[in-house]
Motif scaffolding. Sequence first.
Motif, PDB file in Angstrom:
ATOM      1  N   THR A  48       0.836  -1.213   0.000  1.00 59.65           N
ATOM      2  CA  THR A  48       0.000   0.000   0.000  1.00 59.65           C
ATOM      3  C   THR A  48       0.868   1.259   0.000  1.00 59.65           C
ATOM      4  OG1 THR A  48      -1.693   1.244   1.218  1.00 59.65           O
ATOM      5  CG2 THR A  48      -0.184  -0.075   2.539  1.00 59.65           C
ATOM      6  N   GLN A  97      -7.586   8.726  10.946  1.00 55.80           N
ATOM      7  CA  GLN A  97      -7.283   8.348   9.556  1.00 55.80           C
ATOM      8  C   GLN A  97      -8.559   8.469   8.750  1.00 55.80           C
ATOM      9  OE1 GLN A  97      -5.924   4.153  10.759  1.00 55.80           O
ATOM     10  NE2 GLN A  97      -6.902   3.718   8.799  1.00 55.80           N
ATOM     11  N   ARG A  99     -10.865   6.365   7.556  1.00 59.44           N
ATOM     12  CA  ARG A  99     -12.093   5.677   7.986  1.00 59.44           C
ATOM     13  C   ARG A  99     -12.661   6.286   9.264  1.00 59.44           C
ATOM     14  NH1 ARG A  99      -9.026   0.106   7.714  1.00 59.44           N
ATOM     15  NH2 ARG A  99      -7.945   1.380   6.200  1.00 59.44           N
ATOM     16  N   SER A 253      -8.144  10.554   3.895  1.00 61.70           N
ATOM     17  CA  SER A 253      -7.102   9.810   4.574  1.00 61.70           C
ATOM     18  C   SER A 253      -5.806  10.551   4.304  1.00 61.70           C
ATOM     19  CB  SER A 253      -7.013   8.388   4.013  1.00 61.70           C
ATOM     20  OG  SER A 253      -5.795   7.803   4.439  1.00 61.70           O
ATOM     21  N   LYS A 256      -2.027   9.272   2.663  1.00 65.59           N
ATOM     22  CA  LYS A 256      -1.552   9.241   1.278  1.00 65.59           C
ATOM     23  C   LYS A 256      -0.975  10.630   0.947  1.00 65.59           C
ATOM     24  CE  LYS A 256      -4.708   5.767   1.438  1.00 65.59           C
ATOM     25  NZ  LYS A 256      -5.517   5.453   2.615  1.00 65.59           N
TER      26      LYS A 256
HETATM   27  N1  F0G Z   1     -10.579   6.359   0.746  1.00 62.22           N
HETATM   28  C1  F0G Z   1      -9.696   5.905  -0.161  1.00 62.22           C
HETATM   29  C2  F0G Z   1      -9.842   6.310  -1.583  1.00 62.22           C
HETATM   30  C3  F0G Z   1      -8.652   5.054   0.221  1.00 62.22           C
HETATM   31  O1  F0G Z   1      -7.792   4.606  -0.693  1.00 62.22           O
HETATM   32  C4  F0G Z   1      -8.538   4.699   1.595  1.00 62.22           C
HETATM   33  C5  F0G Z   1      -7.472   3.802   2.049  1.00 62.22           C
HETATM   34  C6  F0G Z   1      -9.477   5.209   2.504  1.00 62.22           C
HETATM   35  C7  F0G Z   1     -10.485   6.040   2.044  1.00 62.22           C
HETATM   36  C8  F0G Z   1      -9.425   4.880   3.972  1.00 62.22           C
HETATM   37  O2  F0G Z   1      -8.430   5.580   4.578  1.00 62.22           O
HETATM   38  O3  F0G Z   1      -6.866   3.799   5.443  1.00 62.22           O
HETATM   39  O4  F0G Z   1      -6.742   6.163   6.272  1.00 62.22           O
HETATM   40  O5  F0G Z   1      -8.635   4.721   6.912  1.00 62.22           O
HETATM   41  N2  F0G Z   1      -6.752   3.131   1.276  1.00 62.22           N
HETATM   42  C9  F0G Z   1      -5.614   2.285   1.624  1.00 62.22           C
HETATM   43  C10 F0G Z   1      -5.161   1.493   0.421  1.00 62.22           C
HETATM   44  C11 F0G Z   1      -5.778   1.462   2.848  1.00 62.22           C
HETATM   45  O6  F0G Z   1      -4.296   0.617   0.596  1.00 62.22           O
HETATM   46  O7  F0G Z   1      -5.621   1.744  -0.692  1.00 62.22           O
HETATM   47  P1  F0G Z   1      -7.627   5.031   5.865  1.00 62.22           P
END
Ligand code: F0G
Length: 456
Positions: A48, A97, A99, A253, A256
């Motif tokens: 990731t 984060q 979520r 989040s 990233k």
């Molecule tokens: N929205 C998107 C578009 C994401 O890609 C992610 C997480 C989240 C929300 C949730 O955020 O992990 O900070 O709670 N994506 C990671 C991935 C886990 O590997 O694509 P989070």
Amino acid sequence: MIIPEPYRIKAVEPIRLIPRPEREIKLRQAHYNLFNLRSEDVFIDLLTDSGTGAMSDCQWAGLMRGDEAYAGSRSYYNLESSCRDVFGHRYFVPAHQGRGAENVLFPLLIKPGQMVIGNMHFDTTRAHIELKGGQAVDCVVPEAYDTSDGHPFKGNVDINRLEGLIDRNGPQKVAFLLVTVTCNSAGGQPVSLSNLRQVRRVADKYNLPLFLDAARFAENAYFIKKREQGCEAKSIREIVREMFSLADGFTMSAKKDGLVNIGGLIGIKENRDLYNRVRANLVPIEGFPTYGGLAGRDMEALALGLQEVVEESYLQARVGQVEYLGKRLLDAGIPIQQPVGGHAVFVDAGKFLPHIPYRQFPGQALAIDLYLEAGVRAVEIGSFLLGRDPATGVQIRSPLEFLRLTIPRRVYTNSHMDYVAESLAAVHRRRDKVRGVRIVEEPEVLRHFTARLDLL
Ligand code: F0G
């Protein structure tokens, strides 16, 4: 002409490739599920791009300046002014984060039975919509499902289908619209400004709120600058402001494009009443509104990360590196989602391994083989991730079977990318020998994290 990264390396972290016989043992012990591996047994970790990036010297220095006050922390105010500067919205709260942000905001917007329509929802986002009794509906353009179609904005919302869905169900059946930038599930594919404007028009027509899922907002803005007519001369900051001016708010989040290892945000453009309700809901779930689940030092690092991520030279190197890996794979004849997305190369495992049916999870089979070949950890995004129909228990067939090679930000060099490409090319040369997998044991929800598998 090669344009090198706009930074040099100040600290290094050793990594080690354990010998192949050990990789075989570790994988067996992990029941062929790469989430069960210890990271010290992984050589190059492309699981990731979330929370795996490297911070700058300024951010590390910022950690020391973090103000750990429970209420009214200086670092919170620094974060607030950085957010206002970058996004142009009036109100912000931190969350631990992405979520966490979803968990606070969504119950305030969704009544049971209502739909949340977007391009393609990320899986935790979908889960939070469903936990609030809502229905998560994907409405991305059809080009997203054809990995060889070179459409420049495969994350766009299909506007006709969107209007059709609202007309058929009635706007009262829709809680809000949620556009994910870039669209992770479609392969890190961007959404154009003109598409966002059209979604805004639809939102206005039916009086629906429009939110962004903004985890990779800066990468999306970079693609707009590079690919959208009339945007070449705009700065990344201007494009970001324009994107966010079209939305009523966002969840993000920050792991990233916040360039931090932990963190999240909720932004609200101007609706004070919603902001007050968000603040009230934040307290029992994430924490007091001036820390929202983060340490003061985390907020300090995020305030700085948001400023660094909108630097065009950074984005050029970042997206350029992902593109570089994509090109190396294409040169080796490996099928990938094209054009290459912002944070990852999505290998079309269905095409790579045509002899493995979806029930035997070609993406997972490829992930296993790549780890055995080279100690590289990637992640399946396909039928294994999708799981079973909750009503019937039947395995759902994903429209796409991907292996995601996700690139952490500012962590690996292009010689790591060369190694990954050469390793996957070696697997490709003997692809007909790659075996499918079967599930031996699985939990009922989010099985891909803990399921036990075996080779067929
Ligand atoms: N929205 C998107 C578009 C994401 O890609 C992610 C997480 C989240 C929300 C949730 O955020 O992990 O900070 O709670 N994506 C990671 C991935 C886990 O590997 O694509 P989070």
